[in-house]
Design a protein around this motif. Structure first.
Motif, mmCIF file in Angstrom:
data_model
loop_
_atom_site.group_PDB
_atom_site.id
_atom_site.type_symbol
_atom_site.label_atom_id
_atom_site.label_comp_id
_atom_site.label_asym_id
_atom_site.label_seq_id
_atom_site.Cartn_x
_atom_site.Cartn_y
_atom_site.Cartn_z
ATOM 1 N N GLN A 186 0.812 -1.218 0.000
ATOM 2 C CA GLN A 186 0.000 0.000 0.000
ATOM 3 C C GLN A 186 0.844 1.267 0.000
ATOM 4 O OE1 GLN A 186 -2.996 -0.014 3.060
ATOM 5 N NE2 GLN A 186 -3.490 -2.174 2.764
ATOM 6 N N ASN A 187 1.859 1.322 0.837
ATOM 7 C CA ASN A 187 2.694 2.520 0.927
ATOM 8 C C ASN A 187 3.464 2.771 -0.377
ATOM 9 O OD1 ASN A 187 1.932 3.092 3.589
ATOM 10 N ND2 ASN A 187 3.519 1.729 4.407
ATOM 11 N N PHE A 188 3.881 1.671 -1.009
ATOM 12 C CA PHE A 188 4.608 1.788 -2.272
ATOM 13 C C PHE A 188 3.709 2.371 -3.364
ATOM 14 C CE2 PHE A 188 6.223 -0.268 -6.241
ATOM 15 C CZ PHE A 188 7.386 0.491 -6.348
ATOM 16 N N VAL A 189 2.486 1.841 -3.441
ATOM 17 C CA VAL A 189 1.522 2.319 -4.459
ATOM 18 C C VAL A 189 1.181 3.779 -4.197
ATOM 19 C CG1 VAL A 189 -0.804 2.059 -5.387
ATOM 20 C CG2 VAL A 189 0.570 0.029 -4.862
ATOM 21 N N ARG A 190 0.956 4.088 -2.940
ATOM 22 C CA ARG A 190 0.619 5.476 -2.592
ATOM 23 C C ARG A 190 1.755 6.418 -2.985
ATOM 24 N NH1 ARG A 190 1.560 8.806 1.875
ATOM 25 N NH2 ARG A 190 -0.045 10.421 2.183
ATOM 26 N N GLY A 191 2.972 6.018 -2.738
ATOM 27 C CA GLY A 191 4.128 6.837 -3.107
ATOM 28 C C GLY A 191 4.227 7.049 -4.610
ATOM 29 N N GLU A 243 -2.997 9.649 -17.438
ATOM 30 C CA GLU A 243 -1.908 8.997 -18.179
ATOM 31 C C GLU A 243 -0.693 8.760 -17.277
ATOM 32 O OE1 GLU A 243 -1.136 11.569 -21.424
ATOM 33 O OE2 GLU A 243 -2.992 11.067 -22.495
ATOM 34 N N ASN A 244 -0.316 9.761 -16.489
ATOM 35 C CA ASN A 244 0.877 9.637 -15.647
ATOM 36 C C ASN A 244 0.715 8.569 -14.571
ATOM 37 O OD1 ASN A 244 2.110 11.638 -17.104
ATOM 38 N ND2 ASN A 244 1.702 13.267 -15.619
ATOM 39 N N CYS A 245 -0.449 8.514 -13.941
ATOM 40 C CA CYS A 245 -0.677 7.516 -12.888
ATOM 41 C C CYS A 245 -0.717 6.109 -13.475
ATOM 42 C CB CYS A 245 -1.984 7.816 -12.151
ATOM 43 S SG CYS A 245 -1.925 9.283 -11.108
ATOM 44 N N SER A 246 -1.401 5.947 -14.610
ATOM 45 C CA SER A 246 -1.477 4.631 -15.249
ATOM 46 C C SER A 246 -0.096 4.173 -15.699
ATOM 47 C CB SER A 246 -2.429 4.684 -16.451
ATOM 48 O OG SER A 246 -3.728 5.052 -16.049
ATOM 49 N N ASN A 252 5.954 -0.094 -12.845
ATOM 50 C CA ASN A 252 6.357 -0.783 -11.615
ATOM 51 C C ASN A 252 5.598 -2.095 -11.421
ATOM 52 O OD1 ASN A 252 8.215 1.103 -9.772
ATOM 53 N ND2 ASN A 252 6.794 2.403 -10.952
ATOM 54 N N HIS A 253 4.969 -2.584 -12.499
ATOM 55 C CA HIS A 253 4.306 -3.899 -12.521
ATOM 56 C C HIS A 253 3.227 -4.024 -11.444
ATOM 57 C CE1 HIS A 253 7.518 -4.910 -15.284
ATOM 58 N NE2 HIS A 253 8.430 -4.568 -14.361
ATOM 59 N N ILE A 254 2.504 -2.940 -11.220
ATOM 60 C CA ILE A 254 1.364 -2.974 -10.305
ATOM 61 C C ILE A 254 0.146 -3.365 -11.121
ATOM 62 C CG2 ILE A 254 -0.011 -1.699 -8.641
ATOM 63 C CD1 ILE A 254 2.901 -2.046 -7.824
#
Length: 267
Positions: A186-191, A243-246, A252-254
């Motif tokens: 979660q923290n990684f995705v949020r970052g 676009e930037n978030c996707s 990062n293979h999320i």
């Protein structure tokens, strides 16, 4: 017989003279009205008024001048005004019922000018229509959609429904949701999402961007990203942020759980 012919000639001459005079008066009146409207548009004080007020006043003044011209033409033709008034009075109830909707729209136009729920150039949503306001006339407000369609919305309907004005405030907030697998940190995705938001062009630093876990559904985390921008460039920021978030999640293979293919072996 000769007297009758002379009377007939005099009557015809009189009537023809009135008709010609009425035609001349009508043509001259139309030209004068156009000139008045042109001069009004160039007047310094008038040009300083709000564009919504300008369009409404032009429409109202045009209507009033043409009504006055019609009365003048009727007078030239020699039709007694008392007779015209009597006919209008006898038809007042029918006319009132027939114009009930028009009167409602007229009153709605006045209310729009007084309370100013929107102005010319604002992007609004109301009465099933959405787009940029081009003008407000006596009875209708003209809206241009994003795909360049023109919608004429009755003023009465606008004042009788909720109006969402997307241009009234200086800032707007872009809200986006992203689904990721619950295997992700979660923290990684949020970052990552915060980095994407802060790096998006025209995203304001104050109020600062926001990215947090907002919901959990079975094997899915839902993250919400919020970012503020100037109202006039909302859609530019919306698509750039999306676009930037996707892109940063993909790099990062999320994974998005909905993109996974479930394979079942059936014996």
């Amino acid at each position: 017989m000769e007297q009758f012919v002379n009377n007939l000639i005099d009557f015809g001459t009189n009537i023809c003279g009135k008709i010609v005079l009425a035609i001349v008066a009508f043509v001259v009146g139309v030209l004068l009205i156009k000139l008045i409207k042109k001069l009004l548009g160039k007047a310094e004080k008038f040009s300083k008024l709000d564009k919504s007020v300008q369009s409404y006043l032009k429409s109202f003044i045009s209507f009033a001048l043409y009504a006055l011209l019609l009365i003048i033409v009727i007078g030239i033709l020699g039709i007694p005004m008392s007779s015209v008034i009597a006919v209008l009075a006898s038809c007042a109830l029918a006319i009132g019922l027939a114009l009930q909707g028009a009167l409602s729209n007229f009153a709605g136009g006045i209310m729009i000018l007084i309370f100013k729920p929107f102005r010319v150039g604002d992007y609004i949503q109301a009465s099933g229509a959405e787009g940029t306001v081009r003008s407000t006339s006596i009875f209708y407000t003209e809206i241009i959609t994003v795909d360049n369609k023109r919608i004429m919305v009755p003023n009465g309907d606008l004042m009788g429904s909720n109006v969402t004005n997307f241009s009234s405030e200086e800032l707007r907030r872009v809200d986006l949701d992203f689904k990721v697998t619950n295997e992700a940190d979660q923290n990684f995705v949020r970052g990552l999402l915060m980095k994407a938001a802060e790096g998006t062009e025209n995203v304001l630093g104050e109020p600062e961007p926001f990215a947090r876990l907002s919901n959990v559904q079975e094997d899915t985390y839902i993250f919400t990203v919020r970012a503020w921008c100037k109202s006039e460039i909302y859609w530019d920021v919306y698509f750039a942020l999306l676009e930037n978030c996707s892109k940063i999640l993909a790099e990062n293979h999320i994974d998005n759980p909905e993109d996974r293919v479930a394979v079942r072996l059936v014996r």
